[in-house]
Scaffold this motif. Structure first.
Motif, short mmCIF file in Angstrom:
data_model
loop_
_atom_site.label_atom_id
_atom_site.label_comp_id
_atom_site.label_asym_id
_atom_site.label_seq_id
_atom_site.Cartn_x
_atom_site.Cartn_y
_atom_site.Cartn_z
N ASN A 189 0.85 -1.19 0.00
CA ASN A 189 0.00 0.00 0.00
C ASN A 189 0.88 1.24 0.00
OD1 ASN A 189 -2.77 -1.42 0.92
ND2 ASN A 189 -1.10 -2.20 2.19
N LYS A 191 0.45 5.35 0.11
CA LYS A 191 -0.43 6.52 0.23
C LYS A 191 0.25 7.73 -0.39
CE LYS A 191 -2.99 9.38 3.54
NZ LYS A 191 -4.10 9.48 2.59
N HIS A 192 -0.43 8.34 -1.35
CA HIS A 192 0.09 9.55 -1.98
C HIS A 192 -1.07 10.54 -2.08
CE1 HIS A 192 -1.46 8.27 -6.11
NE2 HIS A 192 -1.53 7.16 -5.38
N PRO A 194 -4.49 12.12 -1.30
CA PRO A 194 -5.74 11.50 -0.84
C PRO A 194 -5.91 10.06 -1.33
CG PRO A 194 -6.19 12.92 -2.70
CD PRO A 194 -4.72 13.10 -2.39
N ASN A 195 -5.01 9.59 -2.18
CA ASN A 195 -5.16 8.27 -2.81
C ASN A 195 -4.19 7.25 -2.22
OD1 ASN A 195 -7.10 9.33 -4.73
ND2 ASN A 195 -5.36 10.25 -5.80
N THR A 196 -4.54 5.99 -2.37
CA THR A 196 -3.67 4.89 -1.95
C THR A 196 -3.59 3.87 -3.06
OG1 THR A 196 -4.27 5.17 0.39
CG2 THR A 196 -3.28 3.07 -0.24
N GLU A 197 -2.38 3.63 -3.56
CA GLU A 197 -2.15 2.59 -4.55
C GLU A 197 -1.99 1.26 -3.84
OE1 GLU A 197 -2.05 2.86 -7.98
OE2 GLU A 197 -2.72 4.91 -7.64
N GLN A 198 -2.56 0.19 -4.40
CA GLN A 198 -2.45 -1.15 -3.82
C GLN A 198 -2.05 -2.15 -4.89
OE1 GLN A 198 -6.36 -1.74 -1.99
NE2 GLN A 198 -5.53 -1.09 -0.01
N THR A 219 1.43 1.46 -11.60
CA THR A 219 0.56 2.24 -10.72
C THR A 219 0.39 3.64 -11.27
OG1 THR A 219 2.34 3.16 -9.32
CG2 THR A 219 1.52 0.95 -8.76
N ARG A 220 -0.53 4.37 -10.66
CA ARG A 220 -0.70 5.78 -10.99
C ARG A 220 -0.16 6.63 -9.85
NH1 ARG A 220 -6.91 5.87 -13.06
NH2 ARG A 220 -7.11 4.31 -11.41
N ASN A 222 1.60 9.26 -7.69
CA ASN A 222 2.00 10.66 -7.78
C ASN A 222 3.30 10.80 -6.97
OD1 ASN A 222 2.39 13.44 -7.52
ND2 ASN A 222 0.20 13.88 -7.41
#
Length: 258
Positions: A189, A191-192, A194-198, A219-220, A222
């Motif tokens: 996980n 966190k970047h 407000p988003n969280t890539e998993q 991933t996207r 940031n």
């Protein structure tokens, strides 16, 4: 004036003198008078008992993995590598029984579940095998399990996120023992903002090397807003099982340029 090293120096001097004395006694044993030789033999036997005990304890302790060890094989060109403290040194509280959800063992590992009644224990244990590099392991015992999920979250330090790019590969390696087969998934996980890539990978528990890699190119992410990372180890069907994580290590390296 006495210093902190004086006793150590004195002990070395006395020990050297004792070794010389017993060497001399051994060399003269063929010609020593029998009454004196009998007394020397009794003293030597008492000394031998203590020396044998010292050697036995020292061999056992020195064969153990070194506490605090951060050494482990890491990929070429890795720019960060880490073993969590739980696998490095003794915890102030080494175990928890009837573990409630969101309970922490140490400062990095948190257990999550949705059981109505917890029959789960977590305990840090000392690794004793010569092949182990980690000083400690983590044992998870699950008896009756009435929940739908069980996961262990491991928080990664700030250094793992510093300078993180989409070109990075994150490697996770572990050593797992279990009473009976089960599936374990690793979810990274990130966190970047407000988003969280998993990213989810299944651990290849049938292989000799239990290793997964997470390619951040898919991933996207940031890169300018990365805040923190953590890993979830998700245990599928854990009821009536014991799982021991003998080691857990992380590393980060840039992908080779094409």
């Amino acid at each position: 004036m006495a210093t902190g090293n004086s006793d150590t120096w004195l002990e070395r001097v006395l020990m050297a003198a004792s070794v010389r004395r017993w060497s001399r006694v051994a060399q003269q044993a063929d010609t020593t008078e029998l009454p004196r030789l009998r007394r020397q033999r009794a003293a030597a036997r008492k000394l031998k008992q203590r020396i044998d005990k010292l050697i036995f304890v020292a061999d056992g302790r020195l064969a153990l993995p070194v506490v605090g060890n951060q050494a482990f094989p890491r990929p070429h060109e890795a720019d960060w590598a880490w073993r969590p403290d739980l696998w490095c040194g003794p915890l102030a509280v080494p175990g928890i029984s009837s573990v409630q959800s969101k309970s922490m063992l140490g400062s990095e590992a948190t257990l999550f579940h949705d059981c109505a009644h917890s029959e789960i224990t977590l305990r840090q244990l000392r690794n004793l095998r010569e092949s182990d590099l980690a000083a400690y392991g983590l044992r998870l015992d699950v008896f009756k399990f009435d929940g739908s999920y069980l996961s262990l979250a491991v928080d990664l330090p700030e250094e793992a996120s510093r300078g993180l790019k989409r070109k990075h590969l994150i490697r996770v390696e572990t050593i797992v023992e279990m009473e009976k087969p089960l599936e374990i998934f690793a979810r990274l996980n990130i966190k970047h903002g407000p988003n969280t890539e998993q990213i989810v990978r299944e651990l290849p528990l049938n292989g000799q090397e239990i290793r997964v890699e997470f390619d951040l190119a898919y991933t996207r992410l940031n890169e300018k807003r990365v805040e923190r990372m953590w890993l979830d180890l998700i245990f599928e069907g854990p009821e009536m099982n014991q799982v021991i994580l003998r080691d857990l290590t992380f590393s980060r390296r840039p992908r080779a340029e094409l």
